[in-house]
Design an enzyme around this catalytic site. Structure first.
Site, mmCIF file in Angstrom:
data_model
loop_
_atom_site.group_PDB
_atom_site.id
_atom_site.type_symbol
_atom_site.label_atom_id
_atom_site.label_comp_id
_atom_site.label_asym_id
_atom_site.label_seq_id
_atom_site.Cartn_x
_atom_site.Cartn_y
_atom_site.Cartn_z
ATOM 1 C CG LEU A 1 -15.410 -42.215 20.199
ATOM 2 C CD1 LEU A 1 -16.625 -41.109 20.720
ATOM 3 C CD2 LEU A 1 -15.204 -41.674 18.270
ATOM 4 C CB SER A 2 -8.955 -39.212 20.676
ATOM 5 O OG SER A 2 -9.798 -37.895 20.766
ATOM 6 N N PRO A 3 -9.555 -39.787 23.440
ATOM 7 C CG PRO A 3 -7.561 -40.889 25.043
ATOM 8 C CD PRO A 3 -7.903 -41.117 23.863
ATOM 9 C CB ALA B 1 -14.174 -41.051 25.056
#
Length: 243
Positions: A59-61, A64
């Site tokens: 997941l991208s930050p 997330a």
């Protein structure tokens, strides 16, 4: 550049009104504390985009952060992460509730090994990571105050809902083609928090790096209906078979 500085810049950008996905003080502090480069490598650590690792999407930050804000764990909560991946989300949760209060499961053995190594290397070795079918949860450690499912399903998995404490919550992507981020209560009531796009849950016997994904009974019926209504090539009106 110092990774701590890069982490600070990353969280600042996630808090900025242009994204606004980090809103709580605990999540800001946790994401600043967890060395993301230990989980995803320096090349991907602080760019806000997803990528593939061992057949799964990391997941991208910002994604997330959306999940974790929806989960909203309290200190000392018991938390289960379904879809451990590389272990980053579990580490951020460990900063909030304590590493010993976080369990994570994944159906793919290579990811379980990867997550364990990443967590241990980063100082979160008290997080338990086990290879399990995500739909079955981890009943040995139930009930949970919070369960985070990082894969999409048409309906909340019944076993996961049963493993919630009376006031517990399950956060998950709900739906198939059109998904929404959902907060599911122990009594089954559901709140939807906007659209998302996640890979579907795998079932026992599948691996993250294979093409086939699981289908629910409802999806099987839909595929059968479409197949029954579709026309074979020789039935298509646009084909002039006399030419």
């Amino acid at each position: 550049m110092d990774p701590a500085v890069l982490r600070g810049d990353m969280v600042d950008s996630l808090q900025h009104e242009s994204k606004g996905v980090v809103q709580s003080a605990w999540l800001s502090a946790a994401m600043r504390a967890v060395p993301r480069e230990a989980f995803v490598g320096e090349d991907h650590a602080y760019s806000d985009r997803p990528f593939e690792r061992l057949g799964t999407r990391v997941l991208s930050p910002s994604t997330a952060a959306r999940l974790l804000e929806a989960l909203a764990p309290e200190e000392d909560d018991e938390v289960l992460v379904v879809g451990a991946g590389v272990g980053y989300t579990a580490a951020v949760l460990a900063e909030r509730v304590g590493a010993a209060n976080v369990q994570a499961i994944d159906i793919t053995r290579r990811l379980v090994v990867e997550a364990r190594q990443n967590l241990a290397r980063s100082g979160y070795d008290a997080v338990l990571v086990d290879r399990r079918d995500g739909a079955e949860g981890l009943p040995e450690y139930a009930p949970y105050d919070r369960i985070l499912l990082e894969a999409a399903a048409v309906d909340p998995p019944r076993a996961l809902v049963r493993q919630l404490a009376d006031d517990g919550q399950l956060v998950m992507p709900l739906g198939t083609g059109e998904q929404s981020l959902a907060v599911v209560e122990a009594d089954g009531s559901t709140e939807r928090l906007g659209t998302v796009a996640f890979q579907p849950m795998l079932v026992e016997g599948e691996q993250a790096d294979t093409v086939e994904r699981n289908r629910t009974h409802r999806e099987d019926r839909e595929h059968a209906r479409r197949a029954a209504q579709s026309r074979a090539g020789w039935e298509q009106e646009w084909i002039d078979w006399d030419d």
